[in-house]
Design an enzyme around this catalytic site. Structure first.
Site, short mmCIF file in Angstrom:
data_model
loop_
_atom_site.label_atom_id
_atom_site.label_comp_id
_atom_site.label_asym_id
_atom_site.label_seq_id
_atom_site.Cartn_x
_atom_site.Cartn_y
_atom_site.Cartn_z
N LYS A 13 0.82 -1.22 0.00
CA LYS A 13 0.00 0.00 0.00
C LYS A 13 0.86 1.27 0.00
CE LYS A 13 -1.96 -0.75 4.01
NZ LYS A 13 -1.36 -2.02 4.47
N ARG A 88 -8.61 1.10 9.90
CA ARG A 88 -8.12 -0.25 10.15
C ARG A 88 -9.09 -1.05 11.00
NH1 ARG A 88 -2.17 0.53 9.43
NH2 ARG A 88 -1.04 -1.27 10.19
N ARG A 127 11.53 -6.22 4.08
CA ARG A 127 11.47 -4.88 4.68
C ARG A 127 12.27 -4.83 5.98
NH1 ARG A 127 5.62 -2.39 5.35
NH2 ARG A 127 5.62 -3.30 7.41
N ARG A 133 12.63 -2.01 10.89
CA ARG A 133 11.62 -1.46 11.79
C ARG A 133 11.46 -2.33 13.03
NH1 ARG A 133 6.31 0.03 8.41
NH2 ARG A 133 5.40 -0.93 10.25
N ARG A 144 0.80 -8.86 13.83
CA ARG A 144 0.18 -7.83 12.98
C ARG A 144 -0.74 -8.48 11.95
NH1 ARG A 144 4.05 -4.56 10.14
NH2 ARG A 144 2.83 -2.70 10.39
P1 AMP Z 1 1.75 0.68 9.43
O1 AMP Z 1 3.00 1.43 9.11
O2 AMP Z 1 0.57 1.20 8.69
O3 AMP Z 1 1.90 -0.79 9.29
O4 AMP Z 1 1.44 0.95 10.99
C1 AMP Z 1 2.35 0.62 12.01
C2 AMP Z 1 1.61 0.51 13.34
O5 AMP Z 1 1.00 1.76 13.65
C3 AMP Z 1 0.46 -0.50 13.39
O6 AMP Z 1 0.91 -1.81 13.65
C4 AMP Z 1 -0.38 0.06 14.53
O7 AMP Z 1 0.20 -0.21 15.78
C5 AMP Z 1 -0.25 1.55 14.29
N1 AMP Z 1 -1.32 2.05 13.38
C6 AMP Z 1 -1.17 2.60 12.14
N2 AMP Z 1 -2.34 2.94 11.62
C7 AMP Z 1 -3.28 2.61 12.53
C8 AMP Z 1 -4.69 2.71 12.57
N3 AMP Z 1 -5.41 3.21 11.55
N4 AMP Z 1 -5.32 2.26 13.70
C9 AMP Z 1 -4.64 1.76 14.75
N5 AMP Z 1 -3.31 1.63 14.77
C10 AMP Z 1 -2.62 2.05 13.68
#
Ligand code: AMP
Length: 186
Positions: A13, A88, A127, A133, A144
Site C-alpha cells: 500500500k 483499520r 522490509r 523497523r 500484525r
Molecule cells: P503501518 O506502518 O501502517 O503498518 O502501521 C504501524 C503501526 O501503527 C500499526 O501496527 C499500529 O500499531 C499503528 N497504526 C497505524 N495505523 C493505525 C490505525 N489506523 N489504527 C490503529 N493503529 C494504527
C-alpha cells in the site's frame, strides 16, 4: 479524490500510495508514518503509542481518528488524499464516513491490495532486512497479520456493501501493480 488503501501489512500500500500521490498531486496520509514520527519526537501521543506499536497491536481508535481529523485540514489535502493504513477497524471506517458526510463529502474509492500470506511474509522479511523497523520481527509480524485478519479484514465486506471497493491482485512487481491500480481507478 479521496482514496482509501486497504490490505495486509506488507501488501504494498505504502509504495503504491507514494507513486500515485506524486502523479495525481494528492496528499499521502500514512497513519503508521505519522505515529512513527510522533514516537521518534517523543510527543505526548508518541509516548502513548510506542509500546502498542512495537507489540503489533492497534492504537486506540479515538487517538487515530483525532489524528486524521487534524491531518485532513492541512492545505496539502485540498486536492484530495490517499489514506494508507486508515481506517483499520470498522469503528474507524464509521468515524471516517461521519467526518466526511459532515463536510458534505465522501470517499471516492477503496482499493484493496490483495496478496497471499506467503507473499506478505516474504515482503515483510525483505522490509525488515532493508528498513529494520522495530515492529518487523517475525513474532510481531505474525501478530500484525493476526490483528489484520481479526480487525481490519472485516472492512472488506463493509466497503463491498457501499460499492466503493476495487480489488487489485497485488502479488506482481511494483510496476505491474501500479498499472493495475491506474486501470482500476479509471
Ligand atoms: P503501518 O506502518 O501502517 O503498518 O502501521 C504501524 C503501526 O501503527 C500499526 O501496527 C499500529 O500499531 C499503528 N497504526 C497505524 N495505523 C493505525 C490505525 N489506523 N489504527 C490503529 N493503529 C494504527
Amino acid at each position: 479524490m479521496k482514496l482509501v488503501f486497504l490490505g495486509a501489512p506488507g501488501a504494498g500500500k505504502g509504495t503504491q500510495a507514494k507513486l500515485l500521490s506524486d502523479e495525481l498531486s494528492l496528499a499521502h496520509i500514512s497513519t503508521g508514518e505519522m505515529l512513527r514520527a510522533a514516537v521518534k519526537a517523543q510527543t505526548t501521543l508518541g509516548k502513548q503509542v510506542g509500546d502498542i506499536m512495537d507489540s503489533g497491536q492497534l492504537v486506540p481508535d479515538n487517538l487515530i481518528v483525532s489524528l486524521i481529523k487534524e491531518r485532513v485540514k492541512e492545505t496539502d489535502c485540498q486536492q484530495g488524499y490517499i489514506l494508507d493504513g486508515f481506517p483499520r477497524t470498522v469503528p474507524q471506517a464509521e468515524s471516517l464516513a461521519e467526518m466526511l458526510s459532515n463536510q458534505g463529502e465522501s470517499i471516492t474509492s477503496v482499493v484493496l491490495f490483495d496478496v497471499t500470506e506467503e507473499d506478505v511474509l516474504a515482503r515483510l522479511k525483505h522490509r525488515q532486512e532493508t528498513e529494520g523497523r522495530a515492529d518487523d520481527t517475525v513474532e510481531v509480524q505474525m501478530e500484525r497479520l493476526r490483528v489484520y485478519r481479526e480487525l481490519t479484514a472485516p472492512l472488506i465486506d463493509y466497503y463491498k456493501k457501499t460499492n466503493l471497493l476495487k480489488t487489485i491482485e497485488a502479488s506482481g512487481s511494483i510496476e505491474e501493480v501500479y498499472s493495475k491500480l491506474l486501470s482500476a481507478l479509471k
